[in-house]
Each structure stands twice: as C-alpha cells, then as structure tokens.
Design a protein around this motif. Sequence first.
Motif, PDB file in Angstrom:
ATOM      1  N   GLU A  65       0.849  -1.190   0.000  1.00  6.07           N
ATOM      2  CA  GLU A  65       0.000   0.000   0.000  1.00  6.07           C
ATOM      3  C   GLU A  65       0.882   1.236   0.000  1.00  6.07           C
ATOM      4  O   GLU A  65       1.949   1.258   0.629  1.00  6.07           O
ATOM      5  CB  GLU A  65      -0.899  -0.005   1.229  1.00  6.07           C
ATOM      6  N   ALA A  66       0.449   2.276  -0.698  1.00  8.97           N
ATOM      7  CA  ALA A  66       1.213   3.524  -0.750  1.00  8.97           C
ATOM      8  C   ALA A  66       0.254   4.688  -0.906  1.00  8.97           C
ATOM      9  O   ALA A  66      -0.316   4.888  -1.981  1.00  8.97           O
ATOM     10  CB  ALA A  66       2.209   3.496  -1.909  1.00  8.97           C
ATOM     11  N   ARG A  71       1.757  -0.076  -4.737  1.00  5.71           N
ATOM     12  CA  ARG A  71       3.017  -0.180  -5.485  1.00  5.71           C
ATOM     13  C   ARG A  71       3.283  -1.650  -5.734  1.00  5.71           C
ATOM     14  O   ARG A  71       3.186  -2.479  -4.825  1.00  5.71           O
ATOM     15  CB  ARG A  71       4.152   0.490  -4.712  1.00  5.71           C
ATOM     16  N   GLY A  73       5.919  -4.450  -7.340  1.00  9.26           N
ATOM     17  CA  GLY A  73       7.255  -4.744  -7.829  1.00  9.26           C
ATOM     18  C   GLY A  73       7.209  -5.339  -9.230  1.00  9.26           C
ATOM     19  O   GLY A  73       6.269  -6.073  -9.584  1.00  9.26           O
ATOM     20  N   ALA A 134      -1.172   5.028 -14.125  1.00  8.67           N
ATOM     21  CA  ALA A 134      -0.032   4.493 -13.374  1.00  8.67           C
ATOM     22  C   ALA A 134       1.249   5.235 -13.722  1.00  8.67           C
ATOM     23  O   ALA A 134       1.363   5.888 -14.766  1.00  8.67           O
ATOM     24  CB  ALA A 134       0.123   3.013 -13.656  1.00  8.67           C
ATOM     25  N   ARG A 135       2.218   5.115 -12.818  1.00  9.77           N
ATOM     26  CA  ARG A 135       3.555   5.672 -13.041  1.00  9.77           C
ATOM     27  C   ARG A 135       4.571   4.554 -12.864  1.00  9.77           C
ATOM     28  O   ARG A 135       4.436   3.708 -11.973  1.00  9.77           O
ATOM     29  CB  ARG A 135       3.846   6.817 -12.077  1.00  9.77           C
ATOM     30  N   HIS A 137       8.498   3.284 -12.212  1.00 12.30           N
ATOM     31  CA  HIS A 137       9.789   3.639 -11.633  1.00 12.30           C
ATOM     32  C   HIS A 137      10.879   2.891 -12.401  1.00 12.30           C
ATOM     33  O   HIS A 137      10.914   1.656 -12.391  1.00 12.30           O
ATOM     34  CB  HIS A 137       9.819   3.267 -10.154  1.00 12.30           C
ATOM     35  N   THR A 144      16.987   6.712 -10.154  1.00 12.90           N
ATOM     36  CA  THR A 144      15.613   6.358 -10.492  1.00 12.90           C
ATOM     37  C   THR A 144      14.891   7.548 -11.127  1.00 12.90           C
ATOM     38  O   THR A 144      15.048   8.684 -10.688  1.00 12.90           O
ATOM     39  CB  THR A 144      14.843   5.922  -9.232  1.00 12.90           C
ATOM     40  N   ILE A 146      10.846   8.540 -12.788  1.00 17.26           N
ATOM     41  CA  ILE A 146       9.451   8.102 -12.801  1.00 17.26           C
ATOM     42  C   ILE A 146       8.791   8.616 -14.075  1.00 17.26           C
ATOM     43  O   ILE A 146       8.876   9.807 -14.400  1.00 17.26           O
ATOM     44  CB  ILE A 146       8.711   8.618 -11.558  1.00 17.26           C
ATOM     45  N   GLU A 169       9.402  -0.873 -10.536  1.00 15.44           N
ATOM     46  CA  GLU A 169       8.177  -0.778  -9.745  1.00 15.44           C
ATOM     47  C   GLU A 169       7.090  -0.060 -10.529  1.00 15.44           C
ATOM     48  O   GLU A 169       7.358   0.825 -11.342  1.00 15.44           O
ATOM     49  CB  GLU A 169       8.453  -0.024  -8.444  1.00 15.44           C
ATOM     50  N   ILE A 170       5.838  -0.467 -10.257  1.00 18.02           N
ATOM     51  CA  ILE A 170       4.650   0.154 -10.843  1.00 18.02           C
ATOM     52  C   ILE A 170       3.884   0.823  -9.716  1.00 18.02           C
ATOM     53  O   ILE A 170       3.577   0.185  -8.703  1.00 18.02           O
ATOM     54  CB  ILE A 170       3.769  -0.899 -11.532  1.00 18.02           C
ATOM     55  N   GLU A 171       3.577   2.086  -9.887  1.00 16.19           N
ATOM     56  CA  GLU A 171       2.847   2.844  -8.873  1.00 16.19           C
ATOM     57  C   GLU A 171       1.452   3.176  -9.408  1.00 16.19           C
ATOM     58  O   GLU A 171       1.317   3.862 -10.428  1.00 16.19           O
ATOM     59  CB  GLU A 171       3.605   4.121  -8.539  1.00 16.19           C
TER      60      GLU A 171
END
Length: 293
Positions: A65-66, A71, A73, A134-135, A137, A144, A146, A169-171
Amino acid sequence: MKPAPFAYHRPDSVEGALALLAEHGYDAKLLAGGQSLVPAMNFRLAAPAVLIDLNRIPGLDAIAEAEGGVRIGAMVRQRAAERSALLAGRAPLIAETLPYVAHAQIRNRGTMGGSIAHADPAAELPAVMLALGARFHLRGPNGTRIVAAEEFFTGLFGTALEPEEMLVEIEVPAAAPGTGFAFDEISRRHGDFALAGVAASVQVDAEGRCTAARIALLSVGDGPVLAVQAVAALDGQAPGDEAIRAAAHAAAQQDIDPPGDIHATPAYRRQLAEVLVRRVLPRAFEQARAAIA
C-alpha cells in the motif's frame, strides 16, 4: 527450434543487473517471466547475445500500500497479483483484468513488469495501466526516474526505457471518491490475444455526472491507446445511453486507427471497439455511483 547461442548471467541485486546492462547495452536482454522472450528466442525472432536473469534479485516481488494506492514490484507474478487481496481492494481494475491474461500456467510465471516492459499492443496490462494513470519507476546508472504511463509506451513494442535502464516498480495512485472501473475484451478463444479490448476508469460527482474518465484500448494500434475524444464526449454528462453511445462512437471512429491482419480487418476492429466501450462504460459508471452513494 532452439535459441541462438547466448551468455547467461544471474545477478543477485538490481545494481548487478544494471552493471551488466551498462557493460553489454543493446546486446543484452532482461529475463523476467520469460513468457514472451523465451518463445521469441526459440523461433529466433530475438537473438540477444547476453541474457540477464532477474529472478534471483530480492525485493522486486512485493505488493504494498502507498498513500491509498498501491506499489507493485516489477517481478510480481501475474498469478500472485490476481490473488492479492490488497490489489483487489486498491486496484480492482487490475484484479478484474488478470484472468483475461493468457492462461493460469502463463500467469504463474509471467510478471507484471515483464508484460509492461514488453509493450505488446495486444497485451492487457499496458492498457490497464494507462487507464489507471499508473507511473513507472525506472532504475538506471543515474538513479531512479518516474515516467507516467501515457509517456512510457512509445510505439510498437517500444517504451521510454533506455538501454541501460530497467523497470523496478509500478505505482498505481489512489482512486478518487466516486470512481468506478471495468474491463472487457473479445478474442477468438479465452487466453488468445484479444482482437480488441477496453479498460475504463470513470469518476462521477454527487449528481452522477461524469467529472473524469480514462478509457484505454488495446489491440487497435501500435500500443495502448488513450481515447481522448471518447472522454471528451462524456465530460460533464450524465452517463446515460446517449452519452455512452456518443463516447463509443468517438472511440471507434476518432481515437483509433486499427491495423488489419488475418484475424480482423480495421473496420471489424473499429466495430469491436465501439461494442466494447458500450459494454464497459455502464458497468464502470454503476460502480462509480455505488462508490459515492
């Protein structure tokens, strides 16, 4: 057939993988789930001189959770994401879509990041990430950065990834109040690549009028397509039959320029896109109204 000869490396850290990418550049390919890369190598459609296996690297397979969102992986298996209660709660569009992705055996090995980085125009996950805003990373020699989904997919199997970068990573941002989601696709058989597909995220106000929407289509262009004209037809409207028909027509006739192949003509793909938008939007708006009630 068998793949062409290649050197094989299995680093145990992101830094190790990046060092190998920096050393070998365009000659190297990253191996995540391998569900697209390995068949391409067997048919010699891809012949990397160096294969960098990411499966021993810790820390890339977590779902967390974020700030109300989630988020993911890059090495999270699609089957693990499909079964994740956190994803089902925080990103229900992903949970709804994953059963459409190939077959369970493929999802057992296929990764979330691998599908996104591969950027197949017929793949479901790139379109879903576009619909969710989505964003991604990306990690490289300079650290890094984004990149938003709408800037990440650049063309046929093309992405904003540089040769020395990898997706880590996918945010997915938190959904605003009054947001609903839906996905659908049409394929010859379940598990086949879709002839067309639609992922939608919509938002309504207390009066039930559309205040925001993101509609992404797959298998109708060189990559996932954001239907901006369809969204314009919905803006500020009460999402009744007339508004939804107008949005579907705009998506099919203005937003996409679909290819033709042995499976479907461009005209047929336009028809499928229109039908799918008309199917998906009522479900998304129904969910949105329920979320704000």
